[in-house]
Design a protein around this motif. Structure first.
Motif, short mmCIF file in Angstrom:
data_model
loop_
_atom_site.label_atom_id
_atom_site.label_comp_id
_atom_site.label_asym_id
_atom_site.label_seq_id
_atom_site.Cartn_x
_atom_site.Cartn_y
_atom_site.Cartn_z
N ALA A 108 45.81 42.15 40.48
CA ALA A 108 45.28 40.67 39.94
C ALA A 108 44.73 39.86 40.82
CB ALA A 108 46.63 40.13 39.20
N VAL A 109 45.06 39.84 42.10
CA VAL A 109 44.47 39.11 43.21
C VAL A 109 43.11 38.90 43.03
CG1 VAL A 109 44.05 38.66 45.49
CG2 VAL A 109 46.39 38.76 44.58
N PRO A 110 42.35 40.08 43.02
CA PRO A 110 40.61 40.08 43.05
C PRO A 110 39.99 39.29 41.76
CG PRO A 110 41.39 42.41 43.71
CD PRO A 110 42.66 41.57 43.13
N ILE A 143 41.65 37.02 39.89
CA ILE A 143 42.19 35.51 40.02
C ILE A 143 41.08 34.91 41.14
CG2 ILE A 143 43.75 33.78 40.81
CD1 ILE A 143 45.86 35.99 39.78
N ARG A 144 41.09 35.41 42.19
CA ARG A 144 40.07 34.89 43.29
C ARG A 144 38.75 34.86 42.96
NH1 ARG A 144 40.03 33.31 48.52
NH2 ARG A 144 38.11 33.82 49.78
N GLY A 145 38.34 35.99 42.11
CA GLY A 145 36.92 36.24 41.67
C GLY A 145 36.47 35.01 40.74
N GLU A 146 37.51 34.79 40.03
CA GLU A 146 37.03 33.62 39.02
C GLU A 146 36.75 32.25 39.60
OE1 GLU A 146 36.49 33.59 35.66
OE2 GLU A 146 36.49 35.86 35.26
N MET A 147 37.77 32.01 40.60
CA MET A 147 37.58 30.86 41.22
C MET A 147 36.14 30.82 42.18
SD MET A 147 41.42 30.27 42.71
CE MET A 147 42.69 30.25 41.64
N ILE A 167 44.53 36.55 33.11
CA ILE A 167 44.44 37.08 31.85
C ILE A 167 43.67 38.33 31.75
CG2 ILE A 167 43.74 36.57 29.41
CD1 ILE A 167 44.71 33.61 29.85
N ARG A 168 42.44 38.25 32.44
CA ARG A 168 41.93 39.22 32.68
C ARG A 168 42.36 40.69 33.29
NH1 ARG A 168 35.64 36.88 33.67
NH2 ARG A 168 35.26 35.64 31.59
N ALA A 169 43.17 40.14 34.46
CA ALA A 169 43.88 41.24 34.92
C ALA A 169 44.86 42.01 34.09
CB ALA A 169 44.44 40.61 36.11
N ILE A 170 45.58 41.02 33.37
CA ILE A 170 46.57 41.55 32.30
C ILE A 170 46.01 42.46 31.41
CG2 ILE A 170 48.26 40.97 30.48
CD1 ILE A 170 48.66 38.07 32.22
N LEU A 182 40.79 24.58 39.96
CA LEU A 182 41.00 25.86 40.56
C LEU A 182 42.12 26.73 39.91
CD1 LEU A 182 40.21 25.39 44.15
CD2 LEU A 182 38.64 26.41 42.77
N GLU A 183 43.03 26.03 39.85
CA GLU A 183 44.38 26.72 38.97
C GLU A 183 44.12 26.90 37.71
OE1 GLU A 183 48.96 25.74 37.97
OE2 GLU A 183 47.83 23.99 38.62
N GLN A 184 43.41 26.29 36.92
CA GLN A 184 43.14 26.50 35.56
C GLN A 184 42.09 27.69 35.45
OE1 GLN A 184 44.77 25.19 32.84
NE2 GLN A 184 45.66 23.96 34.32
N ILE A 185 41.13 27.73 36.40
CA ILE A 185 40.28 28.83 36.21
C ILE A 185 40.85 30.16 36.81
CG2 ILE A 185 38.19 29.75 37.53
CD1 ILE A 185 37.52 27.51 35.36
N GLY A 186 41.77 29.76 37.54
CA GLY A 186 42.67 31.11 38.04
C GLY A 186 43.31 31.97 37.04
N TYR A 187 43.70 31.13 35.86
CA TYR A 187 44.70 31.63 34.91
C TYR A 187 43.69 32.38 33.96
CZ TYR A 187 48.74 28.59 35.82
OH TYR A 187 49.89 28.16 36.35
N ILE A 188 42.31 32.33 34.10
CA ILE A 188 41.41 33.10 33.24
C ILE A 188 41.41 34.47 33.81
CG2 ILE A 188 38.91 33.47 32.44
CD1 ILE A 188 38.79 30.32 32.51
N GLY A 189 41.48 34.50 35.33
CA GLY A 189 41.30 35.61 35.98
C GLY A 189 42.52 36.11 35.75
#
Length: 260
Positions: free
Chosen positions: A83-85, A87-91, A65-68, A56-63
């Protein structure tokens, strides 16, 4: 407090810099600066599912990066809230993709997840694979609960179409062999329809059958058909109309027999 303020200030500087001129170096700095946000959300989500925290942590970094990449520092919104939506959305997307067709109770998911950790710990401590009784005792649950959670987790996994389900003589039957072939079934139905039409067509009077065949199978005009069978074009039209009605009457009993 001063440290947090300086970190927020540094973060905003980097966000503005990245927005004005995107670069991998600045993006990586922003990822490192906001890694704690990803870890916090990953911990929260990991307690609501059976997937490992690390995944989940690794997937969260994708979210993250998209937020950035999509954040506009000039809109007056805090980056963390933005960023929260993502990160959580990717998970959640990851969990939906990994979700099995069979839904199992959260209690069993949590029990299985905890049991795997206990199994690893006991294996290291005992020097061998622990029994179900030892794992259940370590977790403080009944052994049948632990076994049910294991069975539920195993049944949640997809079954291969190559899995053998029975043995017939020297040829094993796989799960894939039992699945219907939609294309083959369609061809089979078309062939059955063709045979029924051919049978009904053969029961018509010769010139009526010829008129229908010439028009619908050989694509001739009514005038050309009239010349072929020695009647007028109007007679051809009447024969076709009458022949189709006769065929409908011949086919109807068969349709009624196949209807449920």
């Amino acid at each position: 407090m001063a440290t947090q303020t300086s970190l927020r200030s540094r973060g905003m500087e980097l966000l503005v810099s990245y927005h004005n001129k995107p670069s991998v170096r600045v993006r990586n700095q922003l990822v490192q600066l906001n890694a704690g946000l990803v870890r916090k959300i990953a911990h929260r989500v990991s307690h609501q599912c059976a997937e490992p925290y690390e995944d989940l942590e690794q997937i969260g970094y994708i979210g993250l990066i998209r937020a950035i990449e999509r954040f506009n520092p000039h809109q007056g919104c805090a980056f963390s809230s933005f960023a929260v939506p993502y990160i959580r959305g990717e998970m959640l997307h990851f969990l939906r993709d990994r979700a099995g067709t069979v839904k199992i109770p959260r209690r069993w998911q949590q029990l299985n997840k905890e049991g795997q950790r206990v199994r690893e710990r006991l294996t290291e401590a005992l020097g061998h694979q622990p029994s179900d009784d030892e794992i259940a005792n370590e977790m403080g649950v009944e052994v049948h609960e632990w076994r049910e959670s294991k069975l539920a987790a195993r049944n949640r996994l997809p079954l291969s179409l190559d899995a053998t389900i029975s043995q017939q003589l020297d040829s094993p039957m796989t799960l894939g062999d039992t699945l219907p072939d939609a294309h083959y079934q369609q061809l089979q139905h078309l062939e059955e329809d063709r045979q029924q039409l051919h049978k009904a067509l053969n029961q018509l009077e010769d010139k009526t059958r010829q008129a229908i065949e010439y028009v619908f199978l050989h694509d001739l005009s009514r005038k050309e058909v009239a010349e072929q069978i020695g009647v007028s074009p109007m007679t051809v039209t009447r024969r076709i109309h009458r022949g189709i009605q006769q065929m409908v009457g011949l086919l109807q009993p068969q349709v009624l027999q196949t209807d449920p």
